[in-house]
Scaffold this motif. Structure first.
Motif, PDB file in Angstrom:
ATOM      1  N   UNK A   1       0.901  -1.310  -0.033  1.00  0.00           N
ATOM      2  CA  UNK A   1       0.121   0.075  -0.001  1.00  0.00           C
ATOM      3  C   UNK A   1       1.001   1.318   0.061  1.00  0.00           C
ATOM      4  N   UNK A   2       0.587   2.226  -0.941  1.00  0.00           N
ATOM      5  CA  UNK A   2       1.620   3.336  -0.988  1.00  0.00           C
ATOM      6  C   UNK A   2       0.594   4.426  -1.545  1.00  0.00           C
ATOM      7  N   UNK A   3       1.243   5.648  -1.505  1.00  0.00           N
ATOM      8  CA  UNK A   3       0.614   6.997  -1.923  1.00  0.00           C
ATOM      9  C   UNK A   3       1.567   7.642  -2.885  1.00  0.00           C
ATOM     10  N   UNK A   4       1.083   7.718  -3.955  1.00  0.00           N
ATOM     11  CA  UNK A   4       1.678   8.185  -5.368  1.00  0.00           C
ATOM     12  C   UNK A   4       1.141   9.797  -5.437  1.00  0.00           C
ATOM     13  N   UNK A   5       2.065  10.593  -5.305  1.00  0.00           N
ATOM     14  CA  UNK A   5       1.860  11.803  -5.250  1.00  0.00           C
ATOM     15  C   UNK A   5       1.873  12.509  -6.754  1.00  0.00           C
ATOM     16  N   UNK A   6       0.808  12.375  -7.617  1.00  0.00           N
ATOM     17  CA  UNK A   6       0.959  12.766  -9.075  1.00  0.00           C
ATOM     18  C   UNK A   6       0.222  14.067  -9.112  1.00  0.00           C
ATOM     19  N   UNK A   7       0.786  14.976  -9.945  1.00  0.00           N
ATOM     20  CA  UNK A   7       0.677  16.179 -10.264  1.00  0.00           C
ATOM     21  C   UNK A   7      -0.100  16.846  -9.350  1.00  0.00           C
ATOM     22  N   UNK A   8       0.481  16.906  -8.146  1.00  0.00           N
ATOM     23  CA  UNK A   8      -0.134  17.510  -6.861  1.00  0.00           C
ATOM     24  C   UNK A   8      -1.306  16.950  -6.371  1.00  0.00           C
ATOM     25  N   UNK A   9      -1.594  15.568  -6.516  1.00  0.00           N
ATOM     26  CA  UNK A   9      -2.451  15.206  -5.833  1.00  0.00           C
ATOM     27  C   UNK A   9      -2.230  13.772  -5.162  1.00  0.00           C
ATOM     28  N   UNK A  10      -2.505  13.418  -3.951  1.00  0.00           N
ATOM     29  CA  UNK A  10      -2.193  12.087  -3.618  1.00  0.00           C
ATOM     30  C   UNK A  10      -3.081  10.942  -3.884  1.00  0.00           C
ATOM     31  N   UNK A  11      -2.659   9.879  -4.234  1.00  0.00           N
ATOM     32  CA  UNK A  11      -3.451   8.833  -4.659  1.00  0.00           C
ATOM     33  C   UNK A  11      -3.091   7.543  -3.819  1.00  0.00           C
ATOM     34  N   UNK A  12      -3.775   6.975  -3.080  1.00  0.00           N
ATOM     35  CA  UNK A  12      -3.613   5.750  -2.321  1.00  0.00           C
ATOM     36  C   UNK A  12      -3.777   4.580  -3.148  1.00  0.00           C
ATOM     37  N   UNK A  13      -2.848   3.744  -3.201  1.00  0.00           N
ATOM     38  CA  UNK A  13      -2.864   2.643  -4.002  1.00  0.00           C
ATOM     39  C   UNK A  13      -2.463   1.377  -3.450  1.00  0.00           C
ATOM     40  N   UNK A  14      -3.151   0.019  -3.717  1.00  0.00           N
ATOM     41  CA  UNK A  14      -2.756  -1.053  -3.246  1.00  0.00           C
ATOM     42  C   UNK A  14      -2.165  -1.910  -4.548  1.00  0.00           C
ATOM     43  N   UNK A  15      -1.126  -2.066  -4.747  1.00  0.00           N
ATOM     44  CA  UNK A  15      -0.266  -2.646  -5.906  1.00  0.00           C
ATOM     45  C   UNK A  15       0.327  -3.850  -5.655  1.00  0.00           C
ATOM     46  N   UNK A  16       0.762  -4.575  -6.632  1.00  0.00           N
ATOM     47  CA  UNK A  16       1.614  -5.711  -6.666  1.00  0.00           C
ATOM     48  C   UNK A  16       3.055  -5.004  -6.702  1.00  0.00           C
ATOM     49  N   UNK A  17       3.815  -5.429  -5.603  1.00  0.00           N
ATOM     50  CA  UNK A  17       5.254  -5.233  -5.541  1.00  0.00           C
ATOM     51  C   UNK A  17       6.169  -4.780  -6.627  1.00  0.00           C
ATOM     52  N   UNK A  18       5.769  -5.747  -7.657  1.00  0.00           N
ATOM     53  CA  UNK A  18       6.521  -5.484  -8.812  1.00  0.00           C
ATOM     54  C   UNK A  18       5.773  -4.663 -10.030  1.00  0.00           C
ATOM     55  N   UNK A  19       4.949  -3.797  -9.600  1.00  0.00           N
ATOM     56  CA  UNK A  19       4.206  -2.965 -10.516  1.00  0.00           C
ATOM     57  C   UNK A  19       5.149  -1.542 -10.900  1.00  0.00           C
TER      58      UNK A  19
END
Length: 168
Positions: free
Chosen positions: A14-32
């Motif tokens: 589970x991680x947060x991608x701060x893309x273009x000024x907006x945070x996005x919580x994501x649950x991803x495969x570690x290899x993504x």
């Protein structure tokens, strides 16, 4: 957040991608990869998947202000960091000066490489590599154009560099 259906629970992050000024919580495969997270999970399709081996530059984005090939960066490496995609360069309806320069200089044909070219060009300007055409060609050499629009791309980088905020 739901675990992707084809993913073994041991390979989930589970991680947060701060893309273009907006945070996005994501649950991803570690290899993504960052590229796949942007395109497939956040539906930001401006960043293109070309070679998927870091050789063509079609997937160039900014990570903490530095240009990177998103296909070579794991999404987990971008956790909490600033990611800027082609969608994040403009200010609403106002194009970034480099985007406008690519239009004005007709620096594309098919357009597939254009987002990566523009993202790389912004950093090229910011890094101070626009003193000559040879410098621009050298520092843009990681971005390939199948249509061979290189002369127009060099002109666009120079035009973008001379515009106010061309490297911002």
């Amino acid at each position: 957040m739901a675990i992707p259906p084809t993913t073994d629970i041991a390979h989930v992050i589970e991680l947060t991608l701060n893309v273009n000024g907006s945070p996005h919580r994501c649950v991803l495969d570690t290899r993504t990869t960052l590229l796949d997270a942007l395109r497939e999970h956040l539906h930001l399709t401006g960043t293109k998947k070309g070679c998927n081996f870091g050789e063509c530059g079609a997937c160039t984005v900014h990570l903490d202000g530095q240009r990177v090939n998103a296909c070579m960066v794991l999404a987990a490496q971008a956790d909490g960091r600033a990611v800027t995609t082609i969608e994040g360069l403009s200010q609403g309806e106002t194009l970034h000066p480099m985007q406008q320069a690519f239009i004005d200089c007709d620096a594309f044909q098919c357009g597939f490489c254009t987002p990566g070219q523009i993202m790389s060009a912004v950093c090229c300007v910011r890094e101070g590599h626009t003193k000559s055409d040879a410098d621009i060609r050298e520092w843009m050499s990681g971005n390939l154009c199948r249509c061979s629009s290189y002369p127009q791309i060099v002109e666009a980088v120079k035009a973008g560099a001379s515009a106010p905020n061309g490297g911002q």
